[in-house]
Design a protein around this motif. Structure first.
Motif, short mmCIF file in Angstrom:
data_model
loop_
_atom_site.label_atom_id
_atom_site.label_comp_id
_atom_site.label_asym_id
_atom_site.label_seq_id
_atom_site.Cartn_x
_atom_site.Cartn_y
_atom_site.Cartn_z
N GLY A 27 0.82 -1.21 0.00
CA GLY A 27 0.00 0.00 0.00
C GLY A 27 0.86 1.26 0.00
O GLY A 27 1.76 1.39 0.83
N PHE A 28 0.57 2.17 -0.94
CA PHE A 28 1.28 3.45 -1.03
C PHE A 28 0.30 4.57 -0.70
O PHE A 28 -0.78 4.66 -1.32
CB PHE A 28 1.81 3.69 -2.45
N ALA A 29 0.65 5.45 0.22
CA ALA A 29 -0.18 6.61 0.54
C ALA A 29 0.09 7.71 -0.47
O ALA A 29 1.26 8.08 -0.68
CB ALA A 29 0.13 7.11 1.96
N VAL A 30 -0.95 8.22 -1.10
CA VAL A 30 -0.79 9.29 -2.11
C VAL A 30 -1.84 10.36 -1.88
O VAL A 30 -2.91 10.10 -1.33
CB VAL A 30 -0.92 8.73 -3.55
N HIS A 31 -1.51 11.59 -2.34
CA HIS A 31 -2.49 12.68 -2.24
C HIS A 31 -3.61 12.47 -3.24
O HIS A 31 -4.76 12.77 -2.96
CB HIS A 31 -1.80 14.02 -2.48
N SER A 32 -3.25 11.96 -4.42
CA SER A 32 -4.24 11.87 -5.48
C SER A 32 -3.96 10.66 -6.37
O SER A 32 -2.88 10.55 -6.96
CB SER A 32 -4.20 13.15 -6.32
N CYS A 84 -4.07 -0.61 -14.37
CA CYS A 84 -4.97 -0.44 -13.22
C CYS A 84 -6.14 -1.42 -13.37
O CYS A 84 -6.82 -1.45 -14.39
CB CYS A 84 -5.48 1.00 -13.15
N GLU A 85 -6.35 -2.19 -12.31
CA GLU A 85 -7.35 -3.25 -12.33
C GLU A 85 -8.72 -2.72 -11.90
O GLU A 85 -9.74 -3.05 -12.48
CB GLU A 85 -6.90 -4.30 -11.30
N ARG A 86 -8.71 -1.92 -10.82
CA ARG A 86 -9.97 -1.38 -10.32
C ARG A 86 -9.70 -0.25 -9.34
O ARG A 86 -8.62 -0.18 -8.73
CB ARG A 86 -10.82 -2.46 -9.64
N VAL A 87 -10.69 0.64 -9.20
CA VAL A 87 -10.66 1.69 -8.20
C VAL A 87 -11.85 1.44 -7.30
O VAL A 87 -12.94 1.12 -7.79
CB VAL A 87 -10.74 3.09 -8.86
N GLU A 88 -11.62 1.51 -5.99
CA GLU A 88 -12.68 1.13 -5.05
C GLU A 88 -12.61 2.04 -3.84
O GLU A 88 -11.52 2.33 -3.35
CB GLU A 88 -12.43 -0.33 -4.62
N GLU A 89 -13.76 2.47 -3.37
CA GLU A 89 -13.78 3.28 -2.16
C GLU A 89 -14.06 2.36 -0.96
O GLU A 89 -14.94 1.50 -1.02
CB GLU A 89 -14.85 4.37 -2.27
N VAL A 90 -13.24 2.50 0.11
CA VAL A 90 -13.49 1.74 1.34
C VAL A 90 -13.94 2.75 2.39
O VAL A 90 -13.13 3.44 3.02
CB VAL A 90 -12.23 0.98 1.80
N ALA A 91 -15.26 2.87 2.53
CA ALA A 91 -15.85 3.91 3.37
C ALA A 91 -15.36 3.81 4.81
O ALA A 91 -15.04 4.82 5.43
CB ALA A 91 -17.37 3.84 3.30
N LEU A 136 -3.47 4.48 -2.10
CA LEU A 136 -4.44 4.85 -1.06
C LEU A 136 -4.56 6.37 -0.99
O LEU A 136 -3.59 7.04 -0.63
CB LEU A 136 -3.98 4.32 0.30
N GLU A 137 -5.72 6.87 -1.33
CA GLU A 137 -5.97 8.32 -1.30
C GLU A 137 -7.02 8.60 -0.25
O GLU A 137 -8.07 7.96 -0.24
CB GLU A 137 -6.46 8.74 -2.70
N PRO A 138 -6.78 9.56 0.65
CA PRO A 138 -7.78 9.83 1.69
C PRO A 138 -9.04 10.47 1.10
O PRO A 138 -8.96 11.24 0.15
CB PRO A 138 -7.07 10.81 2.63
N THR A 139 -10.19 10.14 1.67
CA THR A 139 -11.44 10.77 1.23
C THR A 139 -12.00 11.71 2.29
O THR A 139 -13.06 12.28 2.10
CB THR A 139 -12.50 9.69 0.89
N ALA A 140 -11.29 11.84 3.42
CA ALA A 140 -11.72 12.75 4.48
C ALA A 140 -10.49 13.20 5.25
O ALA A 140 -9.49 12.47 5.30
CB ALA A 140 -12.70 12.05 5.42
N ILE A 192 -5.07 7.69 6.40
CA ILE A 192 -4.11 8.01 5.32
C ILE A 192 -3.83 9.51 5.28
O ILE A 192 -2.70 9.93 5.02
CB ILE A 192 -4.64 7.49 3.97
N ALA A 193 -4.83 10.34 5.55
CA ALA A 193 -4.61 11.79 5.60
C ALA A 193 -3.61 12.12 6.71
O ALA A 193 -2.70 12.94 6.53
CB ALA A 193 -5.93 12.52 5.83
N ARG A 194 -3.76 11.45 7.86
CA ARG A 194 -2.83 11.71 8.98
C ARG A 194 -1.42 11.24 8.63
O ARG A 194 -0.44 11.91 8.96
CB ARG A 194 -3.34 11.00 10.25
N PHE A 195 -1.32 10.10 7.96
CA PHE A 195 -0.01 9.59 7.53
C PHE A 195 0.65 10.60 6.58
O PHE A 195 1.83 10.92 6.73
CB PHE A 195 -0.19 8.23 6.83
N LEU A 196 -0.12 11.10 5.61
CA LEU A 196 0.43 12.04 4.63
C LEU A 196 0.92 13.32 5.31
O LEU A 196 1.97 13.87 4.95
CB LEU A 196 -0.63 12.38 3.56
#
Lengths: 145, 145
Positions: A9-14, A30-37, A56-60, A65-69
């Protein structure tokens, strides 16, 4: 028993800005994009051999992941190992002194059971143990005609 | 073309203290320990499926791994992708805007040709491209009887 590296898993902004690197510069698909709520992330998977790269892109703003970034910037976030007996492998890790972030498995991307070990007990590596995805699991004899 | 994740490198203070985690808590088997004098590191490899975990311990205070440990502490250091055409894959990464730490491949662990991409051009991930090890390469027709 651990069978393989399931994903990294790689943490990314976008994801949109990062997939160019994996698609154009490294030639992956790219195989798929999926949101994990539950984790407040959007994920993108790139298959490579028997494993996958997971962006892994943060959605909130309060996503882990946002805290990691915020703290570390973009980079490698965790390693996911595939187990053929998650409960047993998790118990062994705990018995050998690993700190479990999830003492009981939780549901991750793709609906699989997963559990994380704390990096302070794994020499700084956030370590995930996960079950095989449905497509990879041996067929259930009950499902046979 | 990139074929698989060849290895994942973890920076550690001591292989002796870390291998307990990979052997006892995660159940992996150490394949070999090797010193790479040019990089001032000692490495330990644990095979898992088609890839390997590589522990990296510095052997000198000015080792790149010693500097990494000082700055970031123990943790994931780099991802190594196996390529079936290193020169072509390296040229494509460069042409797509990646900064090459090694514009020409150098010799890494196991005597293989390797090259690193700079993390500032790969969203924070120190990325290595490497050729297959000798045992994994297709046989050279010249070597056939």
């Amino acid at each position: 028993m651990l069978k393989k590296i399931d994903h990294i898993g790689f943490a990314v902004h976008s994801i949109a800005r990062t997939r160019v690197l994996y698609e154009e510069a490294l030639g992956l698909v790219c195989e798929r994009v999926e949101e994990v709520a539950a984790q407040k992330v959007r994920t993108a998977f790139f298959r490579l051999g028997e494993t996958r790269i997971e962006l892994l892109e943060p959605t909130a703003p309060d996503s882990p992941i946002a805290r990691f970034l915020e703290k570390r910037g973009e980079g490698i976030h965790h390693i996911g190992y595939q187990s053929d007996d998650l409960d047993r492998d998790l118990a062994r890790a705990r018995d050998q002194g690993c700190t479990l972030i999830n003492p009981e498995p939780v549901t991750g991307a793709g609906g699989r059971r997963i559990a994380f070990l704390h990096p302070r007990s794994t020499h700084g590596v956030l370590t995930e143990l996960c079950e095989a995805g449905r497509a990879e699991q041996p067929p259930d004899p009950e499902d046979q005609p």
